[in-house]
Design a protein around this motif. Structure first.
Motif, mmCIF file in Angstrom:
data_model
loop_
_atom_site.group_PDB
_atom_site.id
_atom_site.type_symbol
_atom_site.label_atom_id
_atom_site.label_comp_id
_atom_site.label_asym_id
_atom_site.label_seq_id
_atom_site.Cartn_x
_atom_site.Cartn_y
_atom_site.Cartn_z
ATOM 1 N N ASN A 245 0.847 -1.192 0.000
ATOM 2 C CA ASN A 245 0.000 0.000 0.000
ATOM 3 C C ASN A 245 0.883 1.243 0.000
ATOM 4 O O ASN A 245 2.098 1.165 0.255
ATOM 5 C CB ASN A 245 -0.966 -0.015 1.187
ATOM 6 C CG ASN A 245 -0.250 -0.032 2.527
ATOM 7 O OD1 ASN A 245 0.873 0.441 2.631
ATOM 8 N ND2 ASN A 245 -0.896 -0.560 3.541
ATOM 9 N N PRO A 246 0.357 2.416 -0.303
ATOM 10 C CA PRO A 246 1.175 3.630 -0.403
ATOM 11 C C PRO A 246 1.963 3.947 0.861
ATOM 12 O O PRO A 246 3.103 4.427 0.783
ATOM 13 C CB PRO A 246 0.140 4.732 -0.707
ATOM 14 C CG PRO A 246 -0.984 4.016 -1.370
ATOM 15 C CD PRO A 246 -1.053 2.669 -0.718
ATOM 16 N N THR B 249 -6.695 4.709 -5.824
ATOM 17 C CA THR B 249 -6.706 3.426 -5.125
ATOM 18 C C THR B 249 -5.526 2.581 -5.554
ATOM 19 O O THR B 249 -5.011 2.703 -6.661
ATOM 20 C CB THR B 249 -8.012 2.677 -5.437
ATOM 21 O OG1 THR B 249 -8.110 2.530 -6.865
ATOM 22 C CG2 THR B 249 -9.195 3.460 -4.915
ATOM 23 N N GLY B 250 -5.082 1.692 -4.637
ATOM 24 C CA GLY B 250 -3.919 0.871 -4.905
ATOM 25 C C GLY B 250 -4.240 -0.296 -5.828
ATOM 26 O O GLY B 250 -5.387 -0.566 -6.180
ATOM 27 N N HIS B 251 -3.173 -1.002 -6.210
ATOM 28 C CA HIS B 251 -3.343 -2.139 -7.104
ATOM 29 C C HIS B 251 -3.944 -3.312 -6.342
ATOM 30 O O HIS B 251 -3.764 -3.475 -5.156
ATOM 31 C CB HIS B 251 -1.984 -2.544 -7.682
ATOM 32 C CG HIS B 251 -1.377 -1.473 -8.532
ATOM 33 N ND1 HIS B 251 -1.818 -1.204 -9.801
ATOM 34 C CD2 HIS B 251 -0.366 -0.612 -8.276
ATOM 35 C CE1 HIS B 251 -1.102 -0.219 -10.302
ATOM 36 N NE2 HIS B 251 -0.215 0.150 -9.399
ATOM 37 N N ILE C 201 -1.811 -9.532 -3.709
ATOM 38 C CA ILE C 201 -1.584 -10.080 -2.385
ATOM 39 C C ILE C 201 -0.939 -9.016 -1.519
ATOM 40 O O ILE C 201 0.161 -8.558 -1.799
ATOM 41 C CB ILE C 201 -0.691 -11.326 -2.472
ATOM 42 C CG1 ILE C 201 -1.372 -12.381 -3.347
ATOM 43 C CG2 ILE C 201 -0.414 -11.892 -1.085
ATOM 44 C CD1 ILE C 201 -0.551 -13.625 -3.548
ATOM 45 N N ARG C 202 -1.605 -8.607 -0.466
ATOM 46 C CA ARG C 202 -1.170 -7.464 0.337
ATOM 47 C C ARG C 202 -0.269 -7.939 1.462
ATOM 48 O O ARG C 202 -0.500 -8.978 2.068
ATOM 49 C CB ARG C 202 -2.387 -6.742 0.925
ATOM 50 C CG ARG C 202 -2.052 -5.512 1.745
ATOM 51 C CD ARG C 202 -3.326 -4.841 2.228
ATOM 52 N NE ARG C 202 -3.050 -3.644 2.999
ATOM 53 C CZ ARG C 202 -2.813 -3.629 4.294
ATOM 54 N NH1 ARG C 202 -2.800 -4.767 4.975
ATOM 55 N NH2 ARG C 202 -2.570 -2.504 4.936
ATOM 56 N N ILE C 203 0.757 -7.180 1.741
ATOM 57 C CA ILE C 203 1.647 -7.480 2.854
ATOM 58 C C ILE C 203 1.931 -6.200 3.617
ATOM 59 O O ILE C 203 2.150 -5.142 3.012
ATOM 60 C CB ILE C 203 2.968 -8.119 2.378
ATOM 61 C CG1 ILE C 203 3.894 -8.377 3.576
ATOM 62 C CG2 ILE C 203 3.660 -7.274 1.342
ATOM 63 C CD1 ILE C 203 5.138 -9.143 3.228
ATOM 64 N N ASN C 204 1.882 -6.278 4.933
ATOM 65 C CA ASN C 204 2.222 -5.134 5.781
ATOM 66 C C ASN C 204 3.712 -5.194 6.093
ATOM 67 O O ASN C 204 4.173 -6.073 6.809
ATOM 68 C CB ASN C 204 1.433 -5.176 7.097
ATOM 69 C CG ASN C 204 -0.053 -4.981 6.859
ATOM 70 O OD1 ASN C 204 -0.436 -4.339 5.883
ATOM 71 N ND2 ASN C 204 -0.869 -5.531 7.735
ATOM 72 N N GLU D 105 1.119 2.207 9.620
ATOM 73 C CA GLU D 105 1.088 2.499 8.200
ATOM 74 C C GLU D 105 0.197 3.695 7.901
ATOM 75 O O GLU D 105 0.492 4.509 7.037
ATOM 76 C CB GLU D 105 0.610 1.271 7.425
ATOM 77 C CG GLU D 105 1.616 0.127 7.468
ATOM 78 C CD GLU D 105 1.258 -0.975 6.507
ATOM 79 O OE1 GLU D 105 0.117 -0.953 6.005
ATOM 80 O OE2 GLU D 105 2.106 -1.826 6.250
ATOM 81 N N GLU D 106 -0.911 3.811 8.643
ATOM 82 C CA GLU D 106 -1.778 4.969 8.454
ATOM 83 C C GLU D 106 -1.060 6.240 8.878
ATOM 84 O O GLU D 106 -1.165 7.283 8.238
ATOM 85 C CB GLU D 106 -3.058 4.788 9.264
ATOM 86 C CG GLU D 106 -3.970 3.688 8.710
ATOM 87 C CD GLU D 106 -5.158 3.427 9.617
ATOM 88 O OE1 GLU D 106 -5.243 4.125 10.655
ATOM 89 O OE2 GLU D 106 -5.971 2.554 9.304
ATOM 90 N N GLU D 107 -0.284 6.141 9.986
ATOM 91 C CA GLU D 107 0.489 7.308 10.421
ATOM 92 C C GLU D 107 1.535 7.661 9.385
ATOM 93 O O GLU D 107 1.775 8.828 9.082
ATOM 94 C CB GLU D 107 1.153 7.019 11.766
ATOM 95 C CG GLU D 107 0.165 6.875 12.912
ATOM 96 C CD GLU D 107 0.863 6.444 14.191
ATOM 97 O OE1 GLU D 107 2.080 6.191 14.139
ATOM 98 O OE2 GLU D 107 0.182 6.368 15.231
#
Length: 388
Positions: A93-94, A308-310, A313-316, A324-326
């Protein structure tokens, strides 16, 4: 500005990105609740690394990258590296990409500062290439691609003069000069100050073939020495006994392009955009009035929503969604170096629309200046990466 800087920046930042991704994907091999949900297997990690390395060291892509051209802006460079990271099944994510880019830039910046002479920038690049080769050592095709790029780098840069290397280093310093992101690992080892700037030693070995500072010699027109004067350098310097022998900051020299990220250092790779400078306790009434005036002028202008993101498969990459929001709210370090003030006020709609139109013109002009001379090349590289 050197036209040979872009390949080194791309390879070194790409190497740092692979270090971090390898560390994070290894950390995701086990889940906290013991379930298999959200766990990346070792095969998944190798697939991600292989896909990224295969795209990064593609022959057609590297041939285009090695052509003489101006260095990209941070915005364009981040776009290219984001596309590179998404060349595999992984999706970031961004906010994760912002933090990833900050870590990459600060690590490479510190390695550039550690180079005793401009030519040692090649050693940093070679170390990154060697580490990348180790990541894909079980895939001969990818190893051959890395080896081919290694040979091309040697062919292009081994014949540059000292002056060209100095210009290359200067271009890199301009690229890094406004980025002061704080990294927990650097703060803990006291190689970075709370304001995000690195601490550099005033002692150690000088580059091979260079004189130890502290002496001024005056020569006549025939080159004969007519006067000499010594001065205090504020440090202790010595000459290396052989070429390639240097010891800056003690054991810190091993970090010239080598992997400083391990699974044991997850907490130490966090970043912070806070400047760390203690504010003045006395209120600035004039600044307050200026902000109030700005609020009245800006009216009801609002920032456009981010795309919006692609899907994938999402990874944190960085611990929790809250972090991540911060990180997403702070934005990239190259976009803003100070705290963002959000201003909202009521204003006549017609005046607000006019101001929005004027602001849009300024944004377009800034975009043109930002990408002048390199936007077309960046688009070509992105299109080529998509084809790969």
């Amino acid at each position: 500005m050197s036209v040979r800087t872009l390949p080194l920046v791309f390879i070194n930042l790409g190497g740092e990105m692979l270090y971090i991704l390898d560390q994070r994907l290894r950390a995701h091999n086990t889940s906290e609740d013991g379930s298999e949900k959200g766990v990346w297997s070792d095969n998944d990690r190798r697939r991600v690394m292989g896909d990224i390395v295969g795209t990064m060291f593609s022959k057609t892509f590297m041939d285009e990258l090695l052509k003489p051209q101006q260095l990209f802006s941070h915005r364009t460079m981040k776009t290219v590296l984001t596309r590179l990271a998404h060349a595999s099944i992984m999706r970031l994510n961004p906010a994760s990409m912002d933090r990833l880019y900050d870590l990459m830039v600060m690590a490479f910046k510190y390695q550039v500062f550690l180079c005793p002479r401009p030519k040692d920038l090649l050693l940093v690049s070679y170390n990154h290439i060697d580490a990348i080769r180790e990541f894909v050592k079980d895939t001969p095709v990818l190893v051959n691609q890395v080896d081919d790029t290694h040979r091309k780098i040697i062919e292009v840069y081994s014949h540059l003069s000292e002056g060209e290397f100095q210009l290359l280093r200067q271009t890199l310093l301009i690229f890094f000069q406004d980025v002061h992101v704080r990294v927990s690992l650097f703060l803990k080892t006291q190689i970075q100050n709370p304001n995000g700037r690195f601490t550099m030693a005033t002692s150690g070995l000088v580059p091979y073939g260079m004189d130890v500072p502290g002496l001024i010699r005056v020569l006549d027109v025939r080159g004969r020495e007519v006067m000499r004067r010594e001065f205090s350098t504020g440090g202790s310097y010595s000459s290396p006994v052989r070429e390639g022998c240097f010891d800056l900051h003690g054991d810190r020299v091993i970090r010239l392009g080598m992997n400083i990220y391990t699974v044991d250092h997850l907490e130490e790779t966090r970043t912070s955009k806070t400047a760390g400078v203690k504010p003045d306790d006395a209120p600035n009434l004039l600044a307050k009035e200026e902000l109030n005036l700005l609020a009245r002028l800006m009216g009801s202008m609002k920032a456009e929503d981010a795309p919006t993101g692609h899907v994938g498969i999402r990874i944190n990459l960085f611990h929790t969604d809250q972090e991540e929001e911060e990180g997403g709210t702070t934005g990239g370090a190259w976009e803003s170096l100070s705290e963002v003030i959000s201003i909202q006020a009521m204003q006549d709609e017609q005046a607000a629309n006019e101001l929005a139109r004027i602001a849009g013109q300024f944004a377009e002009e800034e975009e043109k200046r930002d990408h002048h001379g390199n936007s077309s090349k960046g688009d070509e590289l992105l299109a080529m990466m998509d084809d790969l």
